[in-house]
Design an enzyme around this catalytic site. Sequence first.
Site, short mmCIF file in Angstrom:
data_model
loop_
_atom_site.label_atom_id
_atom_site.label_comp_id
_atom_site.label_asym_id
_atom_site.label_seq_id
_atom_site.Cartn_x
_atom_site.Cartn_y
_atom_site.Cartn_z
N SER A 57 1.62 -9.96 -1.05
CA SER A 57 1.25 -8.55 -0.88
C SER A 57 1.54 -7.98 0.49
O SER A 57 1.78 -6.78 0.63
CB SER A 57 -0.24 -8.36 -1.22
OG SER A 57 -1.06 -9.15 -0.39
N GLU A 62 -9.72 7.30 3.69
CA GLU A 62 -10.67 6.40 4.35
C GLU A 62 -9.90 5.14 4.68
O GLU A 62 -8.91 4.80 4.03
CB GLU A 62 -11.82 6.06 3.40
CG GLU A 62 -11.57 4.90 2.42
CD GLU A 62 -10.46 5.16 1.41
OE1 GLU A 62 -10.19 6.33 1.09
OE2 GLU A 62 -9.85 4.17 0.95
N LYS A 104 0.80 -1.23 0.00
CA LYS A 104 0.00 0.00 0.00
C LYS A 104 0.84 1.27 0.00
O LYS A 104 0.42 2.30 -0.53
CB LYS A 104 -0.96 0.00 1.19
CG LYS A 104 -2.13 -0.96 0.99
CD LYS A 104 -3.25 -0.66 1.96
CE LYS A 104 -4.48 -1.50 1.63
NZ LYS A 104 -4.30 -2.93 1.98
#
Length: 395
Positions: free
Chosen positions: A379, A113, A91
């Site tokens: 990930s 968010e 991310k």
Amino acid sequence: MKTNFNVTDNGYYGNFGGAFIPEMLYPNVEELRENYLKITAEPSFQKEFMELLVDYVGRPTPLYFAKRLSAKYNTKIYLKREDLCHTGAHKINNTIGQILVAKKLGKTRIIAETGAGQHGVATATVCALMGLQCIVYMGEVDIKRQAPNVARMKMLGAEVRPALSGSKTLKDATNEAIRDWINNPEDTHYIIGSVVGPHPYPDMVARFQAIISKEIKAQLLEKEGTEFPDYVIACVGGGSNAAGTFYHFLDDENVNLIAVEAAGKGVESGESAATSILGKIGIIHGSKTLLMQTNDGQITEPYSISAGLDYPGVGPLHSHLFETKRAEFIAITDEDAMQSGIELSQMEGIIPAIETAHAFSVLDKKQFKSTDIVVINLSGRGDKDLNTYIDYFKL
Ligand SMILES: *Cc1c(COP(=O)(O)O)cnc(C)c1O
């Protein structure tokens, strides 16, 4: 005619995408649309982005040949180690890119968010790095469920604002963030956490995550003498790590793409997040895409044991990959994912995020040839999921 997998000028991937936004939001999204390609192409942007990816995030992440796993499944398995990125997942590639865009646009205030809190932490991290104000909207229910990530965001200097409406989870937090952006169009940039939202977000986020497949090509060339694997596999929540893993292979039809969704308690159980398989076309968060909904168009609450895959929509690129069959979509249950999480831990000494563990379950579902090169995007790391692993396996 050859199918095109890149976004069109008006933000479409085949039948999916676009920018379905309230009029009040138009100036903000339009400013971004007009500028994001110009800004990200500037040499000064590219230099700062790459320097931060190298020195701050720790890129390039290794492409690791998983010897024991390869022997068990009788194929060549490589793991792309996004779990080794700063903050523990892919991310941060996106939040670094977006905060640099925000700075170039002269923004001083960042909003985001978050559901499980992973994107909130990645955003709070880059705001601390750049000294920008950071406000993260999070459902009140999620704030209670994800206390460690709330503490992390606060420690990094972010303000966490509870969303008190609706089910008090991710979609309500998103509504609050959009409301904030409408009220603060001049000084604020909204950092969206996946390849979702109105154009240009899906394309912008995919480009920032594309570093993953760019590195895979160079690393495979060195290790195997070819840039092209036979398969690339990634899990899909909103779809950003998968978009980054697929990006530079989209036009090479010899590279098979496998997108792995969360089947929760089973695709037909009514408790899943298998969006593309169960979804119908609809609009969520400004984008036309496949979406889990009732017959009269109410969004269905998704379910998965992994908070990061627990999203009722999927990015428009993935809807297009599903519709055109360019990617194969496989849904994996909680139970299979948890077993794969244990298997990776005990066969390779790597504890994966539960989102990531879903991708590894494909090894049991599909037969690969012994000569196939299979790249799985790892990930994120499993530290954040330890309590779920403990409860599930009674560790
Ligand atoms: C957030 C997250 C995901 C799901 O998000 P995508 O946008 O689909 O990549 C997957 N894996 C990890 C480790 C995450 O933190």
